[in-house]
Design a protein around this motif. Structure first.
Motif, PDB file in Angstrom:
ATOM      1  N   LYS A  33     -13.139   5.430   0.822  1.00 32.58           N
ATOM      2  CA  LYS A  33     -14.539   5.852   0.768  1.00 32.58           C
ATOM      3  C   LYS A  33     -14.755   6.977  -0.242  1.00 32.58           C
ATOM      4  O   LYS A  33     -15.839   7.112  -0.808  1.00 32.58           O
ATOM      5  N   LYS A  34     -13.703   7.775  -0.456  1.00 32.64           N
ATOM      6  CA  LYS A  34     -13.792   8.892  -1.409  1.00 32.64           C
ATOM      7  C   LYS A  34     -13.464   8.443  -2.839  1.00 32.64           C
ATOM      8  O   LYS A  34     -13.476   9.262  -3.761  1.00 32.64           O
ATOM      9  N   GLY A  35     -13.143   7.157  -2.983  1.00 29.13           N
ATOM     10  CA  GLY A  35     -12.772   6.671  -4.307  1.00 29.13           C
ATOM     11  C   GLY A  35     -11.344   6.988  -4.694  1.00 29.13           C
ATOM     12  O   GLY A  35     -10.968   6.860  -5.863  1.00 29.13           O
ATOM     13  N   GLN A  36     -10.536   7.396  -3.721  1.00 29.71           N
ATOM     14  CA  GLN A  36      -9.132   7.740  -3.982  1.00 29.71           C
ATOM     15  C   GLN A  36      -8.282   6.478  -3.772  1.00 29.71           C
ATOM     16  O   GLN A  36      -7.531   6.355  -2.814  1.00 29.71           O
ATOM     17  N   TYR A  37      -8.402   5.560  -4.690  1.00 33.60           N
ATOM     18  CA  TYR A  37      -7.810   4.241  -4.497  1.00 33.60           C
ATOM     19  C   TYR A  37      -6.282   4.269  -4.515  1.00 33.60           C
ATOM     20  O   TYR A  37      -5.642   3.537  -3.762  1.00 33.60           O
ATOM     21  N   THR A  38      -5.718   5.082  -5.363  1.00 32.06           N
ATOM     22  CA  THR A  38      -4.252   5.167  -5.412  1.00 32.06           C
ATOM     23  C   THR A  38      -3.710   5.720  -4.101  1.00 32.06           C
ATOM     24  O   THR A  38      -2.700   5.234  -3.569  1.00 32.06           O
ATOM     25  N   VAL A  39      -4.364   6.757  -3.549  1.00 27.34           N
ATOM     26  CA  VAL A  39      -3.958   7.332  -2.259  1.00 27.34           C
ATOM     27  C   VAL A  39      -4.111   6.286  -1.162  1.00 27.34           C
ATOM     28  O   VAL A  39      -3.229   6.120  -0.309  1.00 27.34           O
ATOM     29  N   ALA A  40      -5.234   5.575  -1.191  1.00 23.90           N
ATOM     30  CA  ALA A  40      -5.482   4.554  -0.175  1.00 23.90           C
ATOM     31  C   ALA A  40      -4.432   3.456  -0.232  1.00 23.90           C
ATOM     32  O   ALA A  40      -3.940   2.998   0.809  1.00 23.90           O
ATOM     33  N   ILE A  41      -4.060   3.031  -1.435  1.00 21.99           N
ATOM     34  CA  ILE A  41      -3.028   1.994  -1.591  1.00 21.99           C
ATOM     35  C   ILE A  41      -1.727   2.459  -0.960  1.00 21.99           C
ATOM     36  O   ILE A  41      -1.048   1.701  -0.238  1.00 21.99           O
ATOM     37  N   ASP A  42      -1.363   3.722  -1.187  1.00 21.26           N
ATOM     38  CA  ASP A  42      -0.122   4.267  -0.621  1.00 21.26           C
ATOM     39  C   ASP A  42      -0.186   4.270   0.908  1.00 21.26           C
ATOM     40  O   ASP A  42       0.807   3.917   1.582  1.00 21.26           O
ATOM     41  N   LEU A  43      -1.345   4.632   1.460  1.00 26.78           N
ATOM     42  CA  LEU A  43      -1.480   4.684   2.925  1.00 26.78           C
ATOM     43  C   LEU A  43      -1.457   3.294   3.537  1.00 26.78           C
ATOM     44  O   LEU A  43      -0.808   3.067   4.567  1.00 26.78           O
ATOM     45  N   PHE A  44      -2.138   2.333   2.923  1.00 27.75           N
ATOM     46  CA  PHE A  44      -2.111   0.960   3.437  1.00 27.75           C
ATOM     47  C   PHE A  44      -0.698   0.382   3.350  1.00 27.75           C
ATOM     48  O   PHE A  44      -0.268  -0.370   4.222  1.00 27.75           O
ATOM     49  N   THR A  45       0.013   0.744   2.277  1.00 23.58           N
ATOM     50  CA  THR A  45       1.393   0.260   2.113  1.00 23.58           C
ATOM     51  C   THR A  45       2.280   0.808   3.223  1.00 23.58           C
ATOM     52  O   THR A  45       3.133   0.082   3.768  1.00 23.58           O
ATOM     53  N   LYS A  46       2.090   2.080   3.578  1.00 22.97           N
ATOM     54  CA  LYS A  46       2.872   2.674   4.675  1.00 22.97           C
ATOM     55  C   LYS A  46       2.531   2.008   6.002  1.00 22.97           C
ATOM     56  O   LYS A  46       3.416   1.808   6.849  1.00 22.97           O
ATOM     57  N   GLY A  47       1.262   1.663   6.171  1.00 24.38           N
ATOM     58  CA  GLY A  47       0.880   0.950   7.388  1.00 24.38           C
ATOM     59  C   GLY A  47       1.578  -0.386   7.496  1.00 24.38           C
ATOM     60  O   GLY A  47       1.999  -0.798   8.585  1.00 24.38           O
ATOM     61  N   LEU A  48       1.737  -1.070   6.359  1.00 20.69           N
ATOM     62  CA  LEU A  48       2.411  -2.367   6.346  1.00 20.69           C
ATOM     63  C   LEU A  48       3.899  -2.247   6.665  1.00 20.69           C
ATOM     64  O   LEU A  48       4.526  -3.220   7.102  1.00 20.69           O
ATOM     65  N   GLN A  49       4.446  -1.075   6.494  1.00 19.79           N
ATOM     66  CA  GLN A  49       5.854  -0.867   6.862  1.00 19.79           C
ATOM     67  C   GLN A  49       6.033  -0.919   8.373  1.00 19.79           C
ATOM     68  O   GLN A  49       7.112  -1.237   8.878  1.00 19.79           O
ATOM     69  N   PHE A  50       4.942  -0.606   9.079  1.00 17.54           N
ATOM     70  CA  PHE A  50       4.984  -0.690  10.536  1.00 17.54           C
ATOM     71  C   PHE A  50       4.588  -2.074  11.040  1.00 17.54           C
ATOM     72  O   PHE A  50       5.078  -2.527  12.078  1.00 17.54           O
ATOM     73  N   GLU A  51       3.672  -2.729  10.308  1.00 13.32           N
ATOM     74  CA  GLU A  51       3.192  -4.041  10.757  1.00 13.32           C
ATOM     75  C   GLU A  51       2.978  -4.916   9.522  1.00 13.32           C
ATOM     76  O   GLU A  51       1.891  -4.958   8.945  1.00 13.32           O
ATOM     77  N   ALA A  52       4.023  -5.611   9.135  1.00 13.30           N
ATOM     78  CA  ALA A  52       4.032  -6.343   7.862  1.00 13.30           C
ATOM     79  C   ALA A  52       3.115  -7.551   7.830  1.00 13.30           C
ATOM     80  O   ALA A  52       2.884  -8.117   6.758  1.00 13.30           O
ATOM     81  N   THR A  53       2.582  -7.950   8.990  1.00 11.87           N
ATOM     82  CA  THR A  53       1.694  -9.129   9.026  1.00 11.87           C
ATOM     83  C   THR A  53       0.244  -8.737   9.302  1.00 11.87           C
ATOM     84  O   THR A  53      -0.571  -9.599   9.634  1.00 11.87           O
ATOM     85  N   ASN A  54      -0.064  -7.477   9.138  1.00 14.63           N
ATOM     86  CA  ASN A  54      -1.421  -6.998   9.410  1.00 14.63           C
ATOM     87  C   ASN A  54      -2.354  -7.429   8.277  1.00 14.63           C
ATOM     88  O   ASN A  54      -2.354  -6.855   7.189  1.00 14.63           O
ATOM     89  N   HIS A  55      -3.179  -8.441   8.539  1.00 12.56           N
ATOM     90  CA  HIS A  55      -4.022  -9.014   7.487  1.00 12.56           C
ATOM     91  C   HIS A  55      -5.085  -8.041   6.987  1.00 12.56           C
ATOM     92  O   HIS A  55      -5.478  -8.080   5.827  1.00 12.56           O
ATOM     93  N   VAL A  56      -5.537  -7.133   7.873  1.00  7.20           N
ATOM     94  CA  VAL A  56      -6.572  -6.173   7.471  1.00  7.20           C
ATOM     95  C   VAL A  56      -6.025  -5.199   6.429  1.00  7.20           C
ATOM     96  O   VAL A  56      -6.730  -4.845   5.475  1.00  7.20           O
ATOM     97  N   LEU A  57      -4.782  -4.774   6.606  1.00 13.10           N
ATOM     98  CA  LEU A  57      -4.167  -3.866   5.629  1.00 13.10           C
ATOM     99  C   LEU A  57      -4.052  -4.531   4.260  1.00 13.10           C
ATOM    100  O   LEU A  57      -4.314  -3.909   3.228  1.00 13.10           O
ATOM    101  N   TYR A  58      -3.682  -5.785   4.247  1.00 18.75           N
ATOM    102  CA  TYR A  58      -3.619  -6.516   2.966  1.00 18.75           C
ATOM    103  C   TYR A  58      -5.013  -6.639   2.339  1.00 18.75           C
ATOM    104  O   TYR A  58      -5.187  -6.481   1.130  1.00 18.75           O
TER     105      TYR A  58
END
Length: 297
Positions: A33-58
């Motif tokens: 929402k803040k336009g921090q896309y690189t930060v957001a990508i890093d956070l979504f990637t970390k989320g996928l480390q916990f749940e690799a099939t989470n379609h919303v994160l992708y």
């Protein structure tokens, strides 16, 4: 302040991987929402480390890549989203957006049709389909135009000036504001010895692009071949202003000499109407006879 992140592990009986994946998703959404896309990508990637099939994160990570115009990664994440939840419309929307950005318009349209198959009255869907349909029509028209230009160039090279001229007529009907088309058709008219028409087309090109040297050259050549030497000289003088050249200076002088000869000699005394020593523009200016399809000006 740096965005807080949850611990990478938990106590026995504590929250499971889905909890932490959701936390990272929430933090990523705030960064997005803040336009921090690189930060957001890093956070979504970390989320996928916990749940690799989470379609919303992708899906969310795909949106970040799309905003950064990284269409390949946007498409990869959209494909993963669809893989893990093929019935979720938003995944197909993400895929459509990535394909659209990539330039695969027909595939993008298919993805949007799939996304909104149960909601055809959705305003977003209607606008997207309308936009893509128009883009596809323009793309098809552009491809057809390129083919016609190529064919016209080929016909001209074979000295089929009538055939090339007819193709340029079609191209001009579709794009009447392109000076290159008039310039090239002027060359066809010269080949057909229709000099008045050659001048007309050269003048149309000049009207559209007054300081384009090639258009003035077309006009000068048409007048020269038409044996209208004063007009040819005037056109070459304008060309000389736009494109200073010793060759053009010499050419102007040569045409002036021909005009002098014309004033004192009777053409019927010369075999075939040719004057001895007559200068022909194309004889030693080979580069000017090159036929360009899309000259920059």
């Amino acid at each position: 302040d740096p965005t807080p992140v949850p611990p990478t592990g938990g106590m026995a009986g504590g929250p499971g991987p889905a909890f932490y994946a959701n936390q990272y998703k929430n933090y990523g959404n705030e960064a997005f929402k803040k336009g921090q896309y690189t930060v957001a990508i890093d956070l979504f990637t970390k989320g996928l480390q916990f749940e690799a099939t989470n379609h919303v994160l992708y899906s969310n990570r795909s949106a970040c890549h799309a905003h950064m115009r990284n269409w390949q990664k946007a498409l990869e994440d959209a494909n993963s989203c669809v893989k893990f939840n093929p019935d979720w419309p938003k995944g197909h929307v993400r895929r459509g957006a990535a394909l659209h950005g990539y330039g695969y318009l027909e595939k993008a349209l298919e993805a949007y049709h799939t996304a909104y198959k149960d909601d055809k009255e959705n305003q977003d869907y209607i606008l997207l389909v309308d936009e893509l349909t128009k883009q596809l029509a323009r793309q098809k028209k552009s491809e057809e135009t390129s083919e016609l230009r190529e064919k016209a160039k080929e016909q001209f090279g074979k000295e089929d000036y009538k055939g090339a001229g007819n193709l340029y007529k079609k191209l001009i009907e579709d794009d009447p504001d392109d000076p290159v088309l008039y310039s090239n058709r002027s060359a066809c008219w010269v080949g057909l010895q229709k000099y008045s028409k050659a001048v007309e087309d050269a003048e149309r090109a000049i009207a559209l692009s007054p300081n384009w040297a090639k258009a003035w050259r077309r006009k000068a050549v048409a007048y020269y071949e038409w044996k209208k030497f004063p007009e040819a000289i005037q056109a070459y003088k304008k060309l000389l202003e736009l494109e200073p050249s010793k060759d053009i200076e010499n050419l102007i002088q040569h045409i002036s000499n021909e005009q002098i000869m014309k004033n004192y000699c009777r053409e019927e005394l010369m075999p075939g109407g040719k004057r001895k020593g007559s200068f022909h523009y194309g004889s030693n200016k080979k580069a000017d006879d090159k036929f360009d399809m899309n000259e920059k000006f």
